[in-house]
Scaffold this active site. Structure first.
Site, PDB file in Angstrom:
ATOM      1  N   ARG A 227     -15.035  10.760 -38.919  1.00 37.08           N
ATOM      2  CA  ARG A 227     -14.196  11.841 -38.390  1.00 37.08           C
ATOM      3  C   ARG A 227     -13.003  11.269 -37.625  1.00 37.08           C
ATOM      4  O   ARG A 227     -11.967  11.913 -37.535  1.00 37.08           O
ATOM      5  CB  ARG A 227     -14.999  12.727 -37.442  1.00 37.08           C
ATOM      6  CG  ARG A 227     -16.094  13.491 -38.126  1.00 37.08           C
ATOM      7  CD  ARG A 227     -16.734  14.464 -37.183  1.00 37.08           C
ATOM      8  NE  ARG A 227     -15.714  15.330 -36.568  1.00 37.08           N
ATOM      9  CZ  ARG A 227     -15.971  16.250 -35.674  1.00 37.08           C
ATOM     10  NH1 ARG A 227     -17.209  16.457 -35.266  1.00 37.08           N
ATOM     11  NH2 ARG A 227     -15.012  16.990 -35.160  1.00 37.08           N
TER      12      ARG A 227
ATOM     13  N   ARG B  56     -14.128  21.538 -33.742  1.00 38.09           N
ATOM     14  CA  ARG B  56     -13.698  22.450 -32.673  1.00 38.09           C
ATOM     15  C   ARG B  56     -12.174  22.571 -32.580  1.00 38.09           C
ATOM     16  O   ARG B  56     -11.661  23.590 -32.145  1.00 38.09           O
ATOM     17  CB  ARG B  56     -14.214  21.949 -31.324  1.00 38.09           C
ATOM     18  CG  ARG B  56     -15.690  21.939 -31.186  1.00 38.09           C
ATOM     19  CD  ARG B  56     -16.034  21.409 -29.825  1.00 38.09           C
ATOM     20  NE  ARG B  56     -15.236  22.101 -28.835  1.00 38.09           N
ATOM     21  CZ  ARG B  56     -15.582  23.233 -28.261  1.00 38.09           C
ATOM     22  NH1 ARG B  56     -16.726  23.784 -28.522  1.00 38.09           N
ATOM     23  NH2 ARG B  56     -14.777  23.817 -27.382  1.00 38.09           N
TER      24      ARG B  56
ATOM     25  N   ASP C 155     -12.836   9.690 -23.691  1.00 38.51           N
ATOM     26  CA  ASP C 155     -13.041   9.204 -25.063  1.00 38.51           C
ATOM     27  C   ASP C 155     -13.210   7.685 -25.137  1.00 38.51           C
ATOM     28  O   ASP C 155     -13.427   7.139 -26.216  1.00 38.51           O
ATOM     29  CB  ASP C 155     -11.877   9.638 -25.973  1.00 38.51           C
ATOM     30  CG  ASP C 155     -11.893  11.133 -26.235  1.00 38.51           C
ATOM     31  OD1 ASP C 155     -12.916  11.790 -25.947  1.00 38.51           O
ATOM     32  OD2 ASP C 155     -10.877  11.663 -26.725  1.00 38.51           O
TER      33      ASP C 155
HETATM   34  C1  EPZ Z   1      -9.543  17.012 -26.313  1.00 33.28           C
HETATM   35  O1  EPZ Z   1     -10.577  17.981 -26.380  1.00 33.28           O
HETATM   36  C2  EPZ Z   1      -9.887  15.958 -27.342  1.00 33.28           C
HETATM   37  N1  EPZ Z   1      -9.924  16.578 -28.650  1.00 33.28           N
HETATM   38  C3  EPZ Z   1     -11.222  15.318 -27.000  1.00 33.28           C
HETATM   39  O2  EPZ Z   1     -11.476  14.278 -27.915  1.00 33.28           O
HETATM   40  C4  EPZ Z   1     -11.135  14.728 -25.584  1.00 33.28           C
HETATM   41  O3  EPZ Z   1     -12.412  14.231 -25.214  1.00 33.28           O
HETATM   42  C5  EPZ Z   1     -10.707  15.791 -24.574  1.00 33.28           C
HETATM   43  O4  EPZ Z   1      -9.459  16.399 -25.025  1.00 33.28           O
HETATM   44  C6  EPZ Z   1     -10.476  15.259 -23.175  1.00 33.28           C
HETATM   45  O5  EPZ Z   1      -9.521  14.241 -23.207  1.00 33.28           O
HETATM   46  C7  EPZ Z   1      -8.777  16.793 -29.305  1.00 33.28           C
HETATM   47  O6  EPZ Z   1      -7.684  16.502 -28.840  1.00 33.28           O
HETATM   48  C8  EPZ Z   1      -8.870  17.381 -30.676  1.00 33.28           C
HETATM   49  P1  EPZ Z   1     -10.259  19.734 -22.829  1.00 33.28           P
HETATM   50  P2  EPZ Z   1     -10.397  19.395 -25.655  1.00 33.28           P
HETATM   51  O7  EPZ Z   1      -9.887  21.141 -23.145  1.00 33.28           O
HETATM   52  O8  EPZ Z   1      -9.004  19.851 -25.817  1.00 33.28           O
HETATM   53  C9  EPZ Z   1     -13.374  22.163 -20.096  1.00 33.28           C
HETATM   54  C10 EPZ Z   1     -12.782  12.949 -29.365  1.00 33.28           C
HETATM   55  O9  EPZ Z   1     -13.814  12.219 -29.280  1.00 33.28           O
HETATM   56  N2  EPZ Z   1     -12.672  23.372 -20.599  1.00 33.28           N
HETATM   57  O10 EPZ Z   1      -9.299  18.900 -22.068  1.00 33.28           O
HETATM   58  O11 EPZ Z   1     -11.498  20.268 -26.143  1.00 33.28           O
HETATM   59  C11 EPZ Z   1     -14.182  21.512 -21.211  1.00 33.28           C
HETATM   60  O12 EPZ Z   1     -15.427  22.131 -21.391  1.00 33.28           O
HETATM   61  C12 EPZ Z   1     -12.695  14.275 -28.676  1.00 33.28           C
HETATM   62  O13 EPZ Z   1     -11.798  12.632 -30.067  1.00 33.28           O
HETATM   63  C13 EPZ Z   1     -13.002  24.608 -20.095  1.00 33.28           C
HETATM   64  O14 EPZ Z   1     -13.865  24.752 -19.225  1.00 33.28           O
HETATM   65  O15 EPZ Z   1     -10.678  18.965 -24.164  1.00 33.28           O
HETATM   66  C14 EPZ Z   1     -14.268  20.093 -20.746  1.00 33.28           C
HETATM   67  O16 EPZ Z   1     -15.321  19.956 -19.813  1.00 33.28           O
HETATM   68  C15 EPZ Z   1     -13.952  14.768 -28.092  1.00 33.28           C
HETATM   69  N3  EPZ Z   1     -12.374  25.720 -20.607  1.00 33.28           N
HETATM   70  C16 EPZ Z   1     -12.932  19.871 -20.033  1.00 33.28           C
HETATM   71  O17 EPZ Z   1     -12.419  21.190 -19.745  1.00 33.28           O
HETATM   72  C17 EPZ Z   1     -11.410  25.628 -21.574  1.00 33.28           C
HETATM   73  O18 EPZ Z   1     -10.881  26.673 -21.981  1.00 33.28           O
HETATM   74  C18 EPZ Z   1     -11.884  19.110 -20.859  1.00 33.28           C
HETATM   75  O19 EPZ Z   1     -11.657  19.773 -22.086  1.00 33.28           O
HETATM   76  C19 EPZ Z   1     -11.059  24.358 -22.062  1.00 33.28           C
HETATM   77  C20 EPZ Z   1     -11.708  23.234 -21.550  1.00 33.28           C
END
Ligand code: EPZ
Length: 420
Positions: free
Chosen positions: A399, A94, A307
């Site tokens: 990963r 993603r 995480d």
């Molecule tokens: C980052 O994901 C990390 N990935 C994730 O790590 C981590 O769990 C997450 O941040 C939270 O800390 C990377 O950095 C590559 P978010 P990201 O946007 O950016 C909602 C791992 O195991 N949201 O902060 O995708 C979303 O659905 C991974 O290494 C929206 O609704 O996380 C979630 O519920 C998994 N709309 C929450 O916000 C959006 O446009 C947090 O997502 C964006 C997010």
């Protein structure tokens, strides 16, 4: 398909070198799209997700090459020849969506496959898209792809995020670095990986204030340049091995681990009976006496990281008393619970919370990994358990955890990868 076999119940003693952070490395690699010059990243972890991002950037036209022979430095650079991020790569990872902001800011167009939901939740990217629209991009969805275009440079704007999304903050920050005028990102995510990205962008010539706070102010510049940047150590890998020391009753020195990046993990571990002693080059983690159940709620940084939720649940599973673990960031991140229960844990899930009643010892069992952090939680459970644990579907681990068996085996774990 590879499996991991663990004979548990041995205290871990020794030293583990913490690798560079996956979740810092991925956006930093995407930042190479912001300049024609060479961006050199050092302390790059050897991980499948890093290879996937390298493949994605290569098909955008960048050359991605190792520097030196230690295999830990990558040079990225070259002209963008293709602005499409195809479904085949995005569906694997993603974080591919992080090329969207840099591409539209730099060349005025990007077509990126819409990431689907994944095993931990629906994970929309609406905040990324809305932010880019506020910077003047035109965004549409068609045939499963996001198309973003801009005539000329993007325009600075004030963007208030309704939730401090890590990825949205990164995409908007990278795009704003090349926009015309000033951008403010309010309620920005404050994870250390964002500070690392901002520091690299500054080294590339970006003008960013408020790094490390929830309000980033970016004065756009016309060009960014090459730079050399060292990726920060992985705070989640650090936390994971801290739990390994605690649940096995051992003591581990985590070389490179930074206490200031662990946020609420330090307090939770300390409340649970774990000692963490920082020095100038790392941390030493050991268990004081018994472990005690402590409630945990996941939150954006500096709160307790989602995480680390699966890993801390393993610790609570073998602690005395009960603990309530509440997941507020993702809606479906308890897939490890039935697997841990197969190993003798006593966990009940009620909506977004899980009640964990500690047991004296887990027992080894065959289990199935479902995502990266769930997988590593099963490794931790296997290390703590009596008897043999066989973990299936370990490709998830590759990963995000570099050389996990080697690092643990060097500290006395009986762990091996078995084929088929
Ligand atoms: C980052 O994901 C990390 N990935 C994730 O790590 C981590 O769990 C997450 O941040 C939270 O800390 C990377 O950095 C590559 P978010 P990201 O946007 O950016 C909602 C791992 O195991 N949201 O902060 O995708 C979303 O659905 C991974 O290494 C929206 O609704 O996380 C979630 O519920 C998994 N709309 C929450 O916000 C959006 O446009 C947090 O997502 C964006 C997010």
């Amino acid at each position: 398909m590879d499996k991991i076999r663990i004979q548990g119940g041995r205290p871990l003693e020794g030293s583990i070198a913490i690798s560079g952070a996956k979740n810092a490395g991925l956006p930093l690699m995407a930042a190479a799209l912001l300049t024609d010059e060479r961006l050199v990243l050092t302390n790059v972890p050897r991980l499948e997700d890093i290879r996937t991002m390298a493949a994605l950037l290569a098909q955008h036209g960048l050359a991605v090459e190792p520097v030196g022979n230690a295999g830990r430095a990558l040079a990225l650079g070259g002209r963008i020849s293709n602005t499409e991020a195809p479904y085949d790569i995005v569906r694997k990872m993603r974080a591919s969506v992080l090329v969207l902001g840099p591409l539209v800011a730099r060349v005025g167009e990007a077509r990126v496959s819409l990431p689907g939901g994944c095993s931990i939740g629906t994970r929309p990217v609406d905040l990324h898209l809305k932010g880019l629209e506020q910077l003047g991009a035109t965004v549409s969805l068609d045939g499963g792809y996001i198309t973003a275009t801009a005539k000329g440079r993007l325009k600075g704007a004030t963007i208030v995020l309704p939730f401090p999304s890590v990825g949205a903050t990164e995409n908007i920050l990278m795009a704003a670095a090349l926009a015309d005028g000033q951008t403010v990102i309010a309620n920005a995510a404050r994870e250390p990986e964002i500070g690392d990205l901002a520091a690299c962008l500054v080294a590339m010539g970006a003008r960013i204030e408020g790094i490390g706070t929830d309000r980033l102010t970016i004065d756009g510049v016309a060009h960014l340049y090459g730079a050399t940047h060292a990726i920060i150590p992985d705070r989640i890998e650090t936390g994971t091995y801290a739990v390994a020391a605690a649940v096995t009753g051992g003591s581990l020195r985590l070389e490179g681990g930074r206490i200031e990046h662990l946020g609420a993990v330090v307090r939770t571990l300390s409340d649970a009976g774990v000692d963490i002693v920082p020095d100038e080059a790392g941390l030493t983690v050991s268990r004081r006496n018994g472990l005690h159940g402590t409630d945990v709620m996941t939150e954006p940084f500096p709160g307790f990281p989602t995480d680390m939720q699966a890993q801390i649940m393993v610790l609570m599973s073998v602690a005395e008393g009960a603990a309530m673990v509440t997941e507020t960031v993702f809606e479906n991140r308890f897939m490890h619970v039935p697997e841990l229960n197969r190993m003798g844990a006593r966990i009940n899930v009620h909506g977004a919370s899980a009640i964990v009643r500690g047991v004296p010892q887990l027992s080894g069992a065959p289990v199935m990994a479902t995502d990266l952090r769930a997988s590593v939680s099963l490794v931790l459970a296997g290390l703590a358990a009596k008897g043999e644990t066989l973990i299936n579907r370990v490709y998830h681990l590759d990963r995000g955890y570099e050389a996990v068996e080697e690092k643990l085996a060097a500290c006395g774990a009986r762990i091996e990868r078995v084929g088929g």
